[in-house]
Design a protein around this motif. Structure first.
Motif, PDB file in Angstrom:
ATOM      1  N   PHE A 380     -10.277   4.022  11.047  1.00 15.86           N
ATOM      2  CA  PHE A 380      -8.837   5.128  10.611  1.00 15.86           C
ATOM      3  C   PHE A 380      -7.389   4.156  10.500  1.00 15.86           C
ATOM      4  O   PHE A 380      -7.492   3.158  10.520  1.00 15.86           O
ATOM      5  N   TRP A 381      -6.242   4.630   9.350  1.00 16.84           N
ATOM      6  CA  TRP A 381      -4.969   4.183   9.171  1.00 16.84           C
ATOM      7  C   TRP A 381      -4.102   4.213   9.899  1.00 16.84           C
ATOM      8  O   TRP A 381      -3.701   4.829  10.972  1.00 16.84           O
ATOM      9  N   ASP A 382      -3.909   2.593  10.508  1.00 20.43           N
ATOM     10  CA  ASP A 382      -2.921   2.195  11.536  1.00 20.43           C
ATOM     11  C   ASP A 382      -2.033   1.349  10.806  1.00 20.43           C
ATOM     12  O   ASP A 382      -2.802  -0.037  11.441  1.00 20.43           O
ATOM     13  N   VAL A 383      -0.717   1.170  10.040  1.00 21.02           N
ATOM     14  CA  VAL A 383      -1.006  -0.069   9.628  1.00 21.02           C
ATOM     15  C   VAL A 383       0.377  -0.063   9.248  1.00 21.02           C
ATOM     16  O   VAL A 383       1.211   0.691   9.440  1.00 21.02           O
ATOM     17  N   ALA A 384       1.104  -1.258  10.160  1.00 17.11           N
ATOM     18  CA  ALA A 384       2.472  -1.175  10.461  1.00 17.11           C
ATOM     19  C   ALA A 384       3.827  -1.088   9.535  1.00 17.11           C
ATOM     20  O   ALA A 384       3.401  -1.591   8.028  1.00 17.11           O
ATOM     21  N   TYR A 385       4.411  -0.178   9.159  1.00 21.33           N
ATOM     22  CA  TYR A 385       5.144  -0.467   8.226  1.00 21.33           C
ATOM     23  C   TYR A 385       4.614   0.870   6.975  1.00 21.33           C
ATOM     24  O   TYR A 385       5.518   1.362   6.014  1.00 21.33           O
ATOM     25  N   LEU A 386       3.096   1.069   7.123  1.00 22.55           N
ATOM     26  CA  LEU A 386       2.703   1.785   6.028  1.00 22.55           C
ATOM     27  C   LEU A 386       2.083   3.137   6.626  1.00 22.55           C
ATOM     28  O   LEU A 386       0.749   3.056   7.206  1.00 22.55           O
ATOM     29  N   PRO A 387       2.986   4.854   5.983  1.00 22.79           N
ATOM     30  CA  PRO A 387       2.596   5.714   6.976  1.00 22.79           C
ATOM     31  C   PRO A 387       1.261   6.505   5.868  1.00 22.79           C
ATOM     32  O   PRO A 387       0.524   6.930   7.146  1.00 22.79           O
ATOM     33  N   ILE A 388       0.960   6.306   5.188  1.00 24.56           N
ATOM     34  CA  ILE A 388      -0.407   6.260   4.515  1.00 24.56           C
ATOM     35  C   ILE A 388      -0.776   4.733   4.230  1.00 24.56           C
ATOM     36  O   ILE A 388      -0.264   4.718   3.717  1.00 24.56           O
ATOM     37  N   ASP A 389      -1.531   5.153   3.519  1.00 20.96           N
ATOM     38  CA  ASP A 389      -2.650   3.845   2.770  1.00 20.96           C
ATOM     39  C   ASP A 389      -2.206   4.220   1.205  1.00 20.96           C
ATOM     40  O   ASP A 389      -2.533   5.328   0.380  1.00 20.96           O
ATOM     41  N   PRO A 390      -1.514   3.538   0.457  1.00 20.27           N
ATOM     42  CA  PRO A 390      -1.205   3.713  -0.700  1.00 20.27           C
ATOM     43  C   PRO A 390      -1.865   3.577  -1.641  1.00 20.27           C
ATOM     44  O   PRO A 390      -2.481   4.480  -3.070  1.00 20.27           O
ATOM     45  N   ALA A 391      -3.164   3.172  -1.949  1.00 21.42           N
ATOM     46  CA  ALA A 391      -4.695   3.235  -2.168  1.00 21.42           C
ATOM     47  C   ALA A 391      -4.842   4.924  -2.337  1.00 21.42           C
ATOM     48  O   ALA A 391      -5.376   5.186  -3.397  1.00 21.42           O
ATOM     49  N   HIS A 392      -4.394   5.977  -1.933  1.00 13.21           N
ATOM     50  CA  HIS A 392      -5.017   7.242  -1.217  1.00 13.21           C
ATOM     51  C   HIS A 392      -4.351   8.091  -2.303  1.00 13.21           C
ATOM     52  O   HIS A 392      -4.369   8.962  -2.578  1.00 13.21           O
ATOM     53  N   VAL A 393      -2.982   7.668  -2.806  1.00 12.25           N
ATOM     54  CA  VAL A 393      -2.579   8.398  -3.441  1.00 12.25           C
ATOM     55  C   VAL A 393      -2.137   7.526  -4.780  1.00 12.25           C
ATOM     56  O   VAL A 393      -1.319   7.769  -5.818  1.00 12.25           O
ATOM     57  N   GLY A 394      -3.469   6.662  -5.117  1.00 11.66           N
ATOM     58  CA  GLY A 394      -3.444   5.961  -6.703  1.00 11.66           C
ATOM     59  C   GLY A 394      -2.645   4.752  -6.669  1.00 11.66           C
ATOM     60  O   GLY A 394      -2.191   4.055  -7.634  1.00 11.66           O
ATOM     61  N   ARG A 395      -1.980   4.332  -6.007  1.00  8.31           N
ATOM     62  CA  ARG A 395      -1.208   3.128  -6.029  1.00  8.31           C
ATOM     63  C   ARG A 395      -1.583   2.006  -5.377  1.00  8.31           C
ATOM     64  O   ARG A 395      -2.891   2.240  -4.822  1.00  8.31           O
ATOM     65  N   THR A 396      -1.299   1.058  -5.648  1.00 10.35           N
ATOM     66  CA  THR A 396      -2.186  -0.687  -5.643  1.00 10.35           C
ATOM     67  C   THR A 396      -1.547  -1.475  -4.958  1.00 10.35           C
ATOM     68  O   THR A 396      -0.028  -1.978  -4.321  1.00 10.35           O
ATOM     69  N   TYR A 397      -1.926  -2.212  -4.585  1.00 13.43           N
ATOM     70  CA  TYR A 397      -1.735  -3.539  -3.442  1.00 13.43           C
ATOM     71  C   TYR A 397      -0.037  -4.151  -3.861  1.00 13.43           C
ATOM     72  O   TYR A 397       0.412  -4.996  -3.347  1.00 13.43           O
ATOM     73  N   GLN A 398      -0.281  -4.129  -5.703  1.00 13.86           N
ATOM     74  CA  GLN A 398       0.920  -4.738  -5.962  1.00 13.86           C
ATOM     75  C   GLN A 398       2.484  -3.904  -5.260  1.00 13.86           C
ATOM     76  O   GLN A 398       3.512  -4.165  -4.939  1.00 13.86           O
ATOM     77  N   ASP A 399       1.853  -2.844  -4.910  1.00 11.28           N
ATOM     78  CA  ASP A 399       3.584  -0.979  -4.958  1.00 11.28           C
ATOM     79  C   ASP A 399       3.404  -2.579  -3.490  1.00 11.28           C
ATOM     80  O   ASP A 399       4.692  -1.886  -2.826  1.00 11.28           O
ATOM     81  N   VAL A 400       2.728  -2.337  -2.723  1.00 14.67           N
ATOM     82  CA  VAL A 400       3.106  -2.529  -1.076  1.00 14.67           C
ATOM     83  C   VAL A 400       4.233  -4.243  -1.089  1.00 14.67           C
ATOM     84  O   VAL A 400       4.963  -3.099   0.186  1.00 14.67           O
TER      85      VAL A 400
END
Ligand code: KIV
Ligand code: ZN
Length: 587
Positions: A380-400
């Motif tokens: 399950f997605w559970d990451v401090a400061y990130l309500p959703i996994d950016p990859a799920h909406v097509g964003r890359t790690y460079q956005d994070v």
């Protein structure tokens, strides 16, 4: 009817400050006066478990609010986007209001652009000639929603129309009758009737119920007519909890509630349109009208992307596809000709980005933890400061993680991990983040990921002063002997040393040659998984990123600490190169 507008008898406090502009005077305003009396509200104990019926009003309400309304090709592009996103109900315009709106409706129908499971919706005022023209525009549609409205709020009744409650109700009844009458002239279409008491949010709720009941009496859902009652917060005028009370009160008092689809249409004047819609769904609404990215009159309509993604982030199927958010935002932006705020929820350029060191650190630690405890976290997605996994909406790690002078070791380590698969030990993170911090302060701006990678390579990996040549390490009765050559500033130097392992024997050899006191202060190594290259957007053609092993070394050189990194296909060579990388810092 009868609900008179409440008069506010509250005494007004004297201002505590003297504003620079005397027009800034809160005493010109009164508290919200249309909250229904509801003491046993049930919505606060409810939770959302499924998506509401979504209806896009981008092509009507959104379009009406644009500086330059959309052209037919723009409307067509937007319509196709709405289909791709998965909308099944789309308000395409106000066909009786402008020729372009009429023509667009005809084009969709005549050119068969409407899939069988999609229903067109059009808006019309409760006036005969407009209703007649609206039905004309929809001729040949398989199924269509005719959305008729008139304003019911106190301010509109009294100041705009100069009509009393009964007269305003009569307008609604006449409109409903006309819609029914004209629909019967086009029996080939499956008609859905929708009525909006415009400015419901500023209408006495009892009165809104009375008007809607009268409309429903005309349409007779009990005889099979599909009816939508849409409750607009045409102007958002209260906190969302009060709007939810209005909706719950309305749903509890409407006569044929079970046969009606209750829809909400919230605007964003107080910045809470999404919250009002969400609480309104808890309060009993079935359907939500809104726009993508919230375009609409004044501060806009409620933003369907935000509400749908809020559901998504709670594990609820939003029933809309926002997996390609950047493309959606680009098309919406091009059609509306409006810029997107970089912090727009779920969509803006910066919404998944952490600049602050502590946030970056927490993100990296959460991701590392999840990777190590896959089974326990059940993925399950559970990451401090990130309500959703950016990859799920097509964003890359460079956005994070983006690096500026506020950033810390965690962020820098995150980028290196994602770029090379390097897991820098803490002492190495500290060493490199100092280099990065100095660079960021010097340039006084964000460092691009490519710049950070370049700095890492320049600092540790591509120094040319000291190069490992051929070597051998032999274990003789527990003592390890190093024999080999190192190129030092262009000269090939023969070296020999002893130690209890390959690294210590090499350090001994270097100490003998350089006449320096050398000790290993810290050491770490690991294999590099090649998997990370899959989501690596950079050119990873250099042998540094094709290495199988990486070694990190901190050398104490005459009492000073220097750090180095070595990579190679073999672990021993990686550690020896790491030692040279650290020693090269002293030159
Ligand atoms: O905001 C509003 O009241 C509207 C209606 C016409 C539904 O857009
Ligand atoms: Zn509206």
């Amino acid at each position: 009817m009868s609900s008179p507008a409440q008069t506010n008898t509250q005494s007004v406090a004297e201002p505590k400050i003297t504003p620079k502009n005397p027009a800034f005077d809160f005493r010109k305003y009164r508290p919200f006066a249309f909250a229904p009396k509801l003491t046993d509200r049930t919505w606060p104990d409810k939770t959302m478990t499924k998506a509401p019926i979504w209806a896009s009003v981008d092509l009507r309400d959104g379009n009406q609010a644009l500086i330059d309304p959309m052209t037919i090709p723009q409307k067509m592009t937007f319509f196709k986007l709405l289909l791709e996103v998965g909308f099944k109900e789309i308000e395409i315009g106000f066909p009786s209001a402008a020729q372009v709106e009429f023509d667009f409706t005809r084009k969709l129908i005549e050119e068969n652009h409407v899939p069988d499971d999609v229903t067109l919706q059009v808006l019309v005022q409760a006036r005969e000639h407009l209703i007649a023209r609206t039905f004309e525009s929809l001729k040949g549609a398989k199924r269509a929603i005719v959305h008729v409205y008139n304003s019911t709020s106190r301010v509109q009744r009294e100041k705009v129309y100069g009509k009393n409650c009964d007269e305003i109700k009569q307008i609604a009844i006449e409109g409903a009758k006309l819609v029914k009458q004209y629909a019967s002239q086009y029996p080939e279409t499956e008609w859905v009737f929708q009525y909006s008491p415009e400015s419901f949010s500023q209408t006495e709720t009892d009165y809104a119920v009375e008007v809607c009941d009268a409309v429903i009496d005309v349409w007779q859902p009990q005889n099979g007519q599909e009816v939508i009652i849409n409750l607009p917060a045409t102007v958002e005028a209260s906190t969302p909890n009060i709007f939810a009370d209005q909706v719950e009160y309305f749903c509890r008092h409407l006569k044929q509630r079970d046969l009606i689809t209750v829809s909400l249409h919230t605007h964003n004047d107080r910045g809470c349109a999404v919250a009002a819609a969400e609480l309104g769904v808890l309060a009993g609404a079935d359907r939500i009208e809104g726009t993508l990215l919230g375009n609409g009159e004044r501060t806009g309509n409620m933003d369907i992307i935000v509400m749908a993604m809020n559901l998504y982030s709670q594990g609820i199927d939003p029933e809309l596809d926002f997996s390609n958010m950047s493309e959606i935002a680009q098309i919406v932006g091009e059609c509306n000709n409006l810029p997107l705020h970089p912090r727009h929820p779920y969509v803006g350029e910066l919404v998944f980005t952490a600049f602050s060191g502590s946030h970056q650190d927490a993100i990296k630690k959460s991701l590392d933890y999840n990777e190590k405890h896959l089974a326990e976290t059940e993925n399950f997605w559970d990451v401090a400061y990130l309500p959703i996994d950016p990859a799920h909406v097509g964003r890359t790690y460079q956005d994070v993680v983006r690096i500026n002078s506020q950033s810390g070791k965690g962020g820098v380590a995150y980028i290196l991990q994602r770029h090379y698969g390097f897991n820098l030990p803490r002492w190495m993170q500290i060493d490199f983040s100092r280099v990065v911090q100095n660079q960021a302060e010097e340039v006084a701006r964000e460092l691009k990921t490519e710049e950070l990678i370049q700095t890492f390579e320049d600092t540790y990996l591509t120094q040319t002063a000291l190069n490992l040549q051929d070597y051998s390490v032999n274990n003789k009765g527990g003592e390890v002997m190093f024999t080999g050559q190192v190129e030092m500033n262009g000269d090939i130097i023969d070296l020999e040393g002893k130690g209890n392992g390959p690294l210590s024997s090499f350090i001994d050899a270097l100490a003998q040659h350089t006449n320096k006191r050398l000790h290993i202060a810290n050491y770490a190594e690991h294999a590099i998984s090649q998997a990370h290259h899959l989501d690596d957007d950079f050119d990873s053609s250099s042998d540094k990123t094709n290495a199988n092993a990486v070694a990190y070394i901190q050398l104490n050189v005459d009492g000073e600490i220097y750090s180095g990194v070595g990579t190679c296909t073999s672990t021993v060579s990686a550690m020896l190169k790491g030692a040279l990388s650290a020693l090269a810092q002293t030159l």
